[in-house]
Motif scaffolding. Structure first.
Motif, PDB file in Angstrom:
ATOM      1  N   ALA A 116      36.376  39.878  30.923  1.00  0.00           N
ATOM      2  CA  ALA A 116      36.403  41.305  30.647  1.00  0.00           C
ATOM      3  C   ALA A 116      35.981  42.050  31.908  1.00  0.00           C
ATOM      4  O   ALA A 116      34.983  42.741  31.932  1.00  0.00           O
ATOM      5  N   SER A 117      36.754  41.879  32.972  1.00  0.00           N
ATOM      6  CA  SER A 117      36.432  42.566  34.214  1.00  0.00           C
ATOM      7  C   SER A 117      36.322  44.050  33.947  1.00  0.00           C
ATOM      8  O   SER A 117      37.174  44.642  33.285  1.00  0.00           O
ATOM      9  N   PRO A 118      35.270  44.694  34.443  1.00  0.00           N
ATOM     10  CA  PRO A 118      35.142  46.130  34.188  1.00  0.00           C
ATOM     11  C   PRO A 118      36.129  46.981  34.963  1.00  0.00           C
ATOM     12  O   PRO A 118      36.292  48.155  34.665  1.00  0.00           O
ATOM     13  N   CYS A 119      36.794  46.415  35.978  1.00  0.00           N
ATOM     14  CA  CYS A 119      37.639  47.212  36.872  1.00  0.00           C
ATOM     15  C   CYS A 119      39.051  47.362  36.328  1.00  0.00           C
ATOM     16  O   CYS A 119      39.740  46.377  36.047  1.00  0.00           O
ATOM     17  N   VAL A 120      39.492  48.596  36.200  1.00  0.00           N
ATOM     18  CA  VAL A 120      40.864  48.929  35.819  1.00  0.00           C
ATOM     19  C   VAL A 120      41.407  49.843  36.908  1.00  0.00           C
ATOM     20  O   VAL A 120      40.757  50.822  37.285  1.00  0.00           O
ATOM     21  N   ASN A 121      42.591  49.526  37.418  1.00  0.00           N
ATOM     22  CA  ASN A 121      43.150  50.273  38.542  1.00  0.00           C
ATOM     23  C   ASN A 121      44.408  51.029  38.134  1.00  0.00           C
ATOM     24  O   ASN A 121      45.259  50.491  37.419  1.00  0.00           O
ATOM     25  N   LEU A 122      44.517  52.264  38.600  1.00  0.00           N
ATOM     26  CA  LEU A 122      45.744  53.036  38.454  1.00  0.00           C
ATOM     27  C   LEU A 122      46.444  53.032  39.802  1.00  0.00           C
ATOM     28  O   LEU A 122      45.887  53.519  40.791  1.00  0.00           O
ATOM     29  N   VAL A 123      47.643  52.467  39.859  1.00  0.00           N
ATOM     30  CA  VAL A 123      48.374  52.379  41.121  1.00  0.00           C
ATOM     31  C   VAL A 123      49.748  53.012  40.965  1.00  0.00           C
ATOM     32  O   VAL A 123      50.323  53.047  39.878  1.00  0.00           O
ATOM     33  N   ALA A 124      50.275  53.536  42.067  1.00  0.00           N
ATOM     34  CA  ALA A 124      51.583  54.188  42.052  1.00  0.00           C
ATOM     35  C   ALA A 124      52.688  53.144  42.084  1.00  0.00           C
ATOM     36  O   ALA A 124      52.640  52.195  42.877  1.00  0.00           O
ATOM     37  N   ILE A 125      53.681  53.299  41.225  1.00  0.00           N
ATOM     38  CA  ILE A 125      54.857  52.443  41.225  1.00  0.00           C
ATOM     39  C   ILE A 125      56.091  53.325  41.103  1.00  0.00           C
ATOM     40  O   ILE A 125      55.996  54.539  40.875  1.00  0.00           O
ATOM     41  N   LYS A 126      57.241  52.723  41.250  1.00  0.00           N
ATOM     42  CA  LYS A 126      58.500  53.453  41.121  1.00  0.00           C
ATOM     43  C   LYS A 126      58.602  54.070  39.727  1.00  0.00           C
ATOM     44  O   LYS A 126      58.563  53.377  38.720  1.00  0.00           O
ATOM     45  N   GLY A 127      58.686  55.390  39.669  1.00  0.00           N
ATOM     46  CA  GLY A 127      58.867  56.075  38.404  1.00  0.00           C
ATOM     47  C   GLY A 127      57.598  56.409  37.653  1.00  0.00           C
ATOM     48  O   GLY A 127      57.668  56.946  36.551  1.00  0.00           O
ATOM     49  N   GLY A 128      56.431  56.099  38.206  1.00  0.00           N
ATOM     50  CA  GLY A 128      55.222  56.437  37.463  1.00  0.00           C
ATOM     51  C   GLY A 128      53.978  55.755  37.979  1.00  0.00           C
ATOM     52  O   GLY A 128      53.777  55.584  39.185  1.00  0.00           O
ATOM     53  N   ILE A 129      53.150  55.315  37.035  1.00  0.00           N
ATOM     54  CA  ILE A 129      51.853  54.729  37.321  1.00  0.00           C
ATOM     55  C   ILE A 129      51.743  53.398  36.603  1.00  0.00           C
ATOM     56  O   ILE A 129      52.231  53.250  35.480  1.00  0.00           O
ATOM     57  N   ALA A 130      51.096  52.431  37.240  1.00  0.00           N
ATOM     58  CA  ALA A 130      50.787  51.165  36.579  1.00  0.00           C
ATOM     59  C   ALA A 130      49.302  51.104  36.304  1.00  0.00           C
ATOM     60  O   ALA A 130      48.477  51.344  37.188  1.00  0.00           O
ATOM     61  N   ILE A 131      48.952  50.804  35.048  1.00  0.00           N
ATOM     62  CA  ILE A 131      47.564  50.549  34.661  1.00  0.00           C
ATOM     63  C   ILE A 131      47.352  49.052  34.762  1.00  0.00           C
ATOM     64  O   ILE A 131      47.907  48.277  33.984  1.00  0.00           O
ATOM     65  N   SER A 132      46.567  48.623  35.733  1.00  0.00           N
ATOM     66  CA  SER A 132      46.361  47.204  36.003  1.00  0.00           C
ATOM     67  C   SER A 132      45.007  46.781  35.437  1.00  0.00           C
ATOM     68  O   SER A 132      43.971  47.323  35.817  1.00  0.00           O
ATOM     69  N   ILE A 133      45.015  45.801  34.529  1.00  0.00           N
ATOM     70  CA  ILE A 133      43.809  45.438  33.791  1.00  0.00           C
ATOM     71  C   ILE A 133      43.819  43.957  33.477  1.00  0.00           C
ATOM     72  O   ILE A 133      44.888  43.341  33.350  1.00  0.00           O
ATOM     73  N   CYS A 134      42.641  43.339  33.376  1.00  0.00           N
ATOM     74  CA  CYS A 134      42.564  41.959  32.895  1.00  0.00           C
ATOM     75  C   CYS A 134      41.551  41.869  31.762  1.00  0.00           C
ATOM     76  O   CYS A 134      40.482  42.484  31.803  1.00  0.00           O
ATOM     77  N   LEU A 135      41.927  41.109  30.731  1.00  0.00           N
ATOM     78  CA  LEU A 135      41.147  40.954  29.513  1.00  0.00           C
ATOM     79  C   LEU A 135      41.405  39.569  28.924  1.00  0.00           C
ATOM     80  O   LEU A 135      42.401  38.925  29.259  1.00  0.00           O
ATOM     81  N   PRO A 136      40.551  39.109  28.007  1.00  0.00           N
ATOM     82  CA  PRO A 136      40.902  37.898  27.241  1.00  0.00           C
ATOM     83  C   PRO A 136      42.200  38.140  26.475  1.00  0.00           C
ATOM     84  O   PRO A 136      42.482  39.270  26.052  1.00  0.00           O
ATOM     85  N   ALA A 137      42.989  37.108  26.299  1.00  0.00           N
ATOM     86  CA  ALA A 137      44.315  37.256  25.698  1.00  0.00           C
ATOM     87  C   ALA A 137      44.295  37.978  24.352  1.00  0.00           C
ATOM     88  O   ALA A 137      45.108  38.889  24.129  1.00  0.00           O
ATOM     89  N   PRO A 138      43.425  37.621  23.395  1.00  0.00           N
ATOM     90  CA  PRO A 138      43.446  38.348  22.113  1.00  0.00           C
ATOM     91  C   PRO A 138      43.152  39.833  22.281  1.00  0.00           C
ATOM     92  O   PRO A 138      43.767  40.678  21.625  1.00  0.00           O
ATOM     93  N   ALA A 139      42.205  40.162  23.175  1.00  0.00           N
ATOM     94  CA  ALA A 139      41.878  41.569  23.409  1.00  0.00           C
ATOM     95  C   ALA A 139      43.034  42.303  24.067  1.00  0.00           C
ATOM     96  O   ALA A 139      43.265  43.488  23.794  1.00  0.00           O
TER      97      ALA A 139
END
Length: 449
Positions: free
Chosen positions: A405-428
């Motif tokens: 459950a890494s606390p870091c979530v990144n918003l990055v620019a991609i073609k056509g919008g924004i990507a929300i990049s996140i890592c979590l346990p699979a069920p979550a």
């Protein structure tokens, strides 16, 4: 939904032996203290960045690895502390010994073409550990290179640039200044257009230090039900969102909130969805930490060219029950209030706290750190082959290992919008995806490993 090509792609990368690239001319041999904002525990890691570039027929005969290698050696003349090594003194105070030893550089070749990564590039990227050279022992840090660069030539004639920068040296704005300067020299400039400024004493603690404000972002909390324990079942995914989805989220907010920034809306939504997905105890405190650039909030402002850390992490805090049961506007209001607390006095108080409390880390348990990098300018970096097809952080979590459950979530620019990049346990992660779709009332396109 079938995963995009990039998540199932496998290829080989042949690396040459790493080498140290020193400044091309002699530089001062001195010891330079970092600021009391720089050397906090929360920033003692490497920022992983990856840049993808297309083949450019106008650059035939030029080797990107050689161009970037040469540009690095020249840029280090101006940014010579990056050729040095960290030292730690009393009270864990960090300094840079400007030894001129150099940055670590490696060139490589991959048997893959840029088009194999798919039409829209976004984290997570396949074989990332082959494209981005990480410090083999990131917790060691002292006496290690402060800058790692890998250039990987692709079968199509394009290339990938992987960069890891020690965060105590620079925040993202400072790192971009370094990289853009290196790109300018790669295109033929004799020097960076923005001259680097050290002056880290501007963000040092007062004498004597006095913590004048409340900084709950550095609360020492016990491990709760939201953990940061490594897991074999960790999933890293990106969720892409466009202007229409942001507009839909805004419609969920009451008019009494007034004007809300895109970051405030997305950060609040992510915080709420992530908390629901992780299922903490309803009475457990949860916090959202916003990374705020304070360059414009100081009086006088920091000088142009300052490339140290000028960020703070104001916290929005509530209980899991209140966050999950209240409408989205509740979370947005907390985020706005947290950001509004940041002032010049706030920054001074943080620096004082670092000295008085031993440079603590923000609490990992129960925290969510949302970083907006959509306007950082990674895609503008041009070494002569044109702008990057994708430029930005290489992965969520920012560390060498992706915690459950890494606390870091990144918003990055991609073609056509924004990507929300996140890592979590699979069920979550499955719950998080459903909550995002519910909030937006429309389809979020996701990819993941």
């Amino acid at each position: 939904m079938a995963p995009p090509p990039s998540t199932t792609l496998a290829f080989n990368v042949r690396r040459r032996k790493p080498e140290l690239i020193a400044p091309v001319r002699p530089t001062p041999h001195e010891c330079k203290l970092l600021s009391d904002i720089d050397d906090q525990e929360s920033l003692r890691f490497y920022i992983p960045v990856i840049q993808f570039y297309r083949y450019n027929p106008s650059m035939i005969g030029k080797d990107p690895a050689a161009v970037i290698r040469g540009a690095l050696a020249q840029t280090l003349v101006y940014y010579y502390p990056f050729a040095g090594r960290l030292r730690e003194g009393p009270n864990r105070k960090l300094s840079v010994d400007c030894t001129g030893e150099g940055a670590l550089y490696i060139e490589a070749n991959a048997d893959v073409a840029l088009q194999d990564f798919g039409d829209i590039l976004q984290p997570p990227f396949p074989c990332i550990d082959k494209l981005l050279y990480d410090d083999p022992n990131p917790k060691r840090m002292l006496n290690d290179p402060l800058l790692f660069i890998q250039v990987t030539r692709l079968r199509c004639g394009g290339f990938i640039l992987g960069i890891s920068v020690n965060h105590v040296m620079s925040d993202v704005s400072g790192m971009m200044q370094l990289i853009l300067g290196m790109a300018e020299i790669g295109r033929g400039a004799v020097a960076p257009s923005i001259q680097p400024v050290w002056e880290r004493q501007l963000l040092n603690a007062r004498d004597p230090p006095r913590v004048s404000l409340l900084h709950r972002e550095y609360d020492q909390v016990e491990e709760g039900t939201i953990t940061s324990t490594p897991s074999e079942n960790t999933v890293h995914r990106s969720f892409s969102i466009g202007p229409n989805q942001v507009s839909t989220l805004r419609k969920l907010l009451p008019n009494t909130l007034g004007q809300c920034s895109r970051f405030e809306v997305l950060a609040a939504c992510i915080w709420r969805c992530r908390t629901i997905a992780l299922k903490p105890h309803p009475d457990e405190e949860v916090r959202l930490l916003c990374m705020v650039n304070v360059r414009s909030k100081l009086s006088p402002p920091l000088p142009s060219g300052y490339y140290g850390n000028a960020v703070v992490f104001p916290a929005a805090i509530t209980t899991a029950r209140k966050l999950s049961q209240n409408p989205l506007g509740y979370a947005v209001k907390l985020v706005k209030q947290a950001k509004e607390r940041v002032s010049g006095e706030y920054v001074k108080s943080v620096a004082d706290l670092m000295v008085m409390k031993g440079r603590p880390h923000y609490p990992m348990a129960g925290s969510c750190v949302v970083t907006d990098l959509t306007r950082a300018g990674f895609e503008e970096v041009d070494f002569g082959w044109g702008k990057a097809v994708y430029g930005g952080l290489a992965k969520a979590g920012l560390g060498a290992k992706l915690p459950a459950a890494s606390p870091c979530v990144n918003l990055v620019a991609i073609k056509g919008g924004i990507a929300i990049s996140i890592c979590l346990p699979a069920p979550a992660m499955d719950i998080f995806a459903k909550e995002l779709e519910f909030h937006s009332k429309s389809l979020f396109i996701s990819s993941g490993l």
